[in-house]
Design a protein around this motif. Structure first.
Motif, short mmCIF file in Angstrom:
data_model
loop_
_atom_site.label_atom_id
_atom_site.label_comp_id
_atom_site.label_asym_id
_atom_site.label_seq_id
_atom_site.Cartn_x
_atom_site.Cartn_y
_atom_site.Cartn_z
N ARG A 82 0.48 17.19 -20.98
CA ARG A 82 0.11 15.79 -20.72
C ARG A 82 1.36 14.93 -20.56
N LYS A 83 2.35 15.15 -21.41
CA LYS A 83 3.59 14.38 -21.32
C LYS A 83 4.33 14.68 -20.02
N ALA A 84 4.28 15.92 -19.57
CA ALA A 84 4.94 16.29 -18.32
C ALA A 84 4.28 15.61 -17.12
N ILE A 85 2.94 15.55 -17.14
CA ILE A 85 2.21 14.88 -16.06
C ILE A 85 2.56 13.39 -16.04
N GLU A 129 -8.25 16.75 -24.83
CA GLU A 129 -7.13 17.64 -24.56
C GLU A 129 -7.13 18.81 -25.54
N SER A 130 -6.48 19.89 -25.17
CA SER A 130 -6.42 21.10 -25.99
C SER A 130 -5.22 21.03 -26.92
N GLU A 131 -5.46 21.10 -28.21
CA GLU A 131 -4.36 21.09 -29.18
C GLU A 131 -3.62 22.42 -29.19
N GLU A 132 -4.35 23.50 -28.97
CA GLU A 132 -3.74 24.83 -28.92
C GLU A 132 -3.63 25.28 -27.47
N PRO A 133 -2.44 25.72 -27.05
CA PRO A 133 -2.23 26.09 -25.65
C PRO A 133 -3.23 27.12 -25.11
N LYS A 140 0.86 -1.19 0.00
CA LYS A 140 0.00 0.00 0.00
C LYS A 140 0.89 1.23 0.00
N VAL A 141 0.56 2.18 -0.84
CA VAL A 141 1.41 3.36 -0.98
C VAL A 141 0.55 4.56 -1.35
N SER A 142 0.98 5.73 -0.94
CA SER A 142 0.31 6.98 -1.29
C SER A 142 1.30 7.86 -2.03
N LEU A 143 1.00 8.16 -3.28
CA LEU A 143 1.85 9.02 -4.10
C LEU A 143 1.38 10.46 -3.96
N PRO A 144 2.29 11.42 -3.78
CA PRO A 144 1.88 12.83 -3.57
C PRO A 144 1.52 13.55 -4.86
N ILE A 145 0.64 12.93 -5.64
CA ILE A 145 0.20 13.54 -6.88
C ILE A 145 -1.26 13.20 -7.11
N GLY A 146 -2.07 14.21 -7.39
CA GLY A 146 -3.49 14.01 -7.58
C GLY A 146 -4.01 14.93 -8.68
N SER A 147 -5.30 14.87 -8.92
CA SER A 147 -5.88 15.60 -10.04
C SER A 147 -5.78 17.12 -9.88
N LEU A 148 -5.93 17.62 -8.64
CA LEU A 148 -5.94 19.07 -8.44
C LEU A 148 -4.54 19.66 -8.33
N VAL A 194 -0.70 22.66 -15.56
CA VAL A 194 -1.61 23.14 -16.60
C VAL A 194 -1.74 24.66 -16.53
N MET A 195 -1.45 25.31 -17.64
CA MET A 195 -1.47 26.77 -17.69
C MET A 195 -2.87 27.32 -17.94
N ASN A 196 -3.66 26.63 -18.76
CA ASN A 196 -5.00 27.11 -19.08
C ASN A 196 -6.04 26.13 -18.56
N LEU A 197 -7.20 26.09 -19.19
CA LEU A 197 -8.27 25.25 -18.65
C LEU A 197 -7.98 23.77 -18.84
N LEU A 198 -7.47 23.39 -20.01
CA LEU A 198 -7.21 22.00 -20.33
C LEU A 198 -5.73 21.79 -20.62
N PRO A 199 -5.19 20.62 -20.29
CA PRO A 199 -3.77 20.37 -20.56
C PRO A 199 -3.49 20.23 -22.05
#
Length: 340
Positions: A174-177, A239-243, A149-157, A164-169
């Motif tokens: 996406r590659k960075a996440i 996903e957003s094609e345009e940033p 059992k493990v808890s990774l310090p990464i979640g959706s928020l 994510v700079m704008n509304l959608l990645p």
């Protein structure tokens, strides 16, 4: 009637349960999107986040009073757990609301996820995943027993806030996440092997992904399974094609199907897709059970099945001994089980 309040990193939920024939049944629930993880800056929970938590808990306490429910428990997860000022923040919340708040450790949260799910579905061998707002819990189990059992310090928020700079990645985001998730997985040697054909998915992010899956692939609303290839297809579709651009069609879908997770659902699904690909999974079985159910069965079941014994001279509001733990008259532990 019993109430469980889950102060999560994305939402704060209050569920009401009845205990009948040895089982808890959900009577009703209420949730508020608070986004506590967004109020953590430079590792510190900001006063604004504490204020939001106090406001929602204050509203929930009013509801509890109106319904005459005194058997309630409040616990918090990653946003408050991981903040450098966790102790001070939780103490202020307790002082201002008059409610005892227990902070769950990451491993305990993962264990409670498993316990809750095991009471809802038959799980023998596989991997459980719970993607929260600020952490992702993974449980490897075999023959119905926890092996890891493990808890990774990464979640959706917190992923949305970080990458994510704008509304959608965008594609690059996406590659960075994905790389951030893989880095965390590779840090734990036990998570670098194993193939799990079936993944048991719990929590709000996975349930929201199921809704999108059923909508986009025209499946019945009762369907509780997500084929792994569908996760990647959904991400690419949304996903957003345009940033700097958000496709109107994409926004319409998100607002229609998951309106309370417009910003966080794609980061959450990228985490999910990365994990299931890492473990060569084929499908995700989604269950509505999870940490709140596990908490009920681990800590509240004794209260529901056995009478409390008052210590000599105690009265309403005094400390009570129950099943070897120190509780107050509402069934709350007088001291934090995991520590703050």
């Amino acid at each position: 009637m019993y109430a469980i309040i889950d102060v999560g990193s994305n939402t704060v939920r209050m569920n009401f349960y009845k205990f009948v024939d040895g089982k808890f049944s959900l009577v009703m629930g209420k949730k508020e999107s608070v986004g506590l993880a967004s109020y953590v800056k430079n590792g510190q929970m900001l006063p604004e986040g504490i204020n939001r938590a106090c406001a929602v808990l204050g509203e929930f306490r009013t509801i509890l009073g109106d319904l005459g429910v005194t058997n309630y428990h409040v616990f918090a997860t990653a946003a408050l757990r991981n903040a450098a000022n966790s102790r001070a923040a939780v103490e202020e919340i307790m002082q201002r609301t008059g409610m005892y708040v227990e902070v769950l450790s990451g491993e305990l949260e993962a264990e409670l996820d498993f316990i809750g799910t095991s009471h809802a579905v038959d799980i023998r061998d596989g991997l459980l995943i719970d993607i929260g707002g600020a952490s992702t819990e993974l449980v490897v189990y075999k023959n119905g027993d926890i092996k890891k059992k493990v808890s990774l310090p990464i979640g959706s928020l917190n992923t949305y806030d970080r990458f994510v700079m704008n509304l959608l990645p965008s594609r690059a985001e996406r590659k960075a996440i994905k790389q951030a998730v893989l880095t965390l997985l590779k840090e734990d040697a036990d998570l670098n092997y194993g193939t799990y054909k079936m993944v048991c998915g719990v929590g709000g992010t996975v349930r929201a992904a199921r809704k999108l899956n059923n909508f986009l692939f025209q499946l019945p609303s009762s369907n509780m399974r997500i084929k792994v290839p569908n996760i990647k297809k959904m991400i690419k579709l949304l996903e957003s094609e345009e940033p700097d651009a958000v496709p109107v069609e994409t926004l319409e879908v998100l607002l229609k199907v998951v309106p309370d997770r417009v910003m966080t659902i794609l980061p959450g699904m990228i985490i999910l897709q990365t994990v299931v690909k890492h473990f060569k999974s084929e499908w995700v079985d989604v269950t509505r059970a999870g940490v709140r159910d596990g908490y009920l069965y681990r800590y509240v079941l004794a209260e529901a099945t056995q009478p409390k014994v008052l210590t000599a001279g105690s009265s309403s509001g005094d400390v009570i001994e129950c099943e070897g733990e120190v509780m107050n008259d509402a069934g709350h532990q007088a001291e934090n089980r995991e520590g703050i």
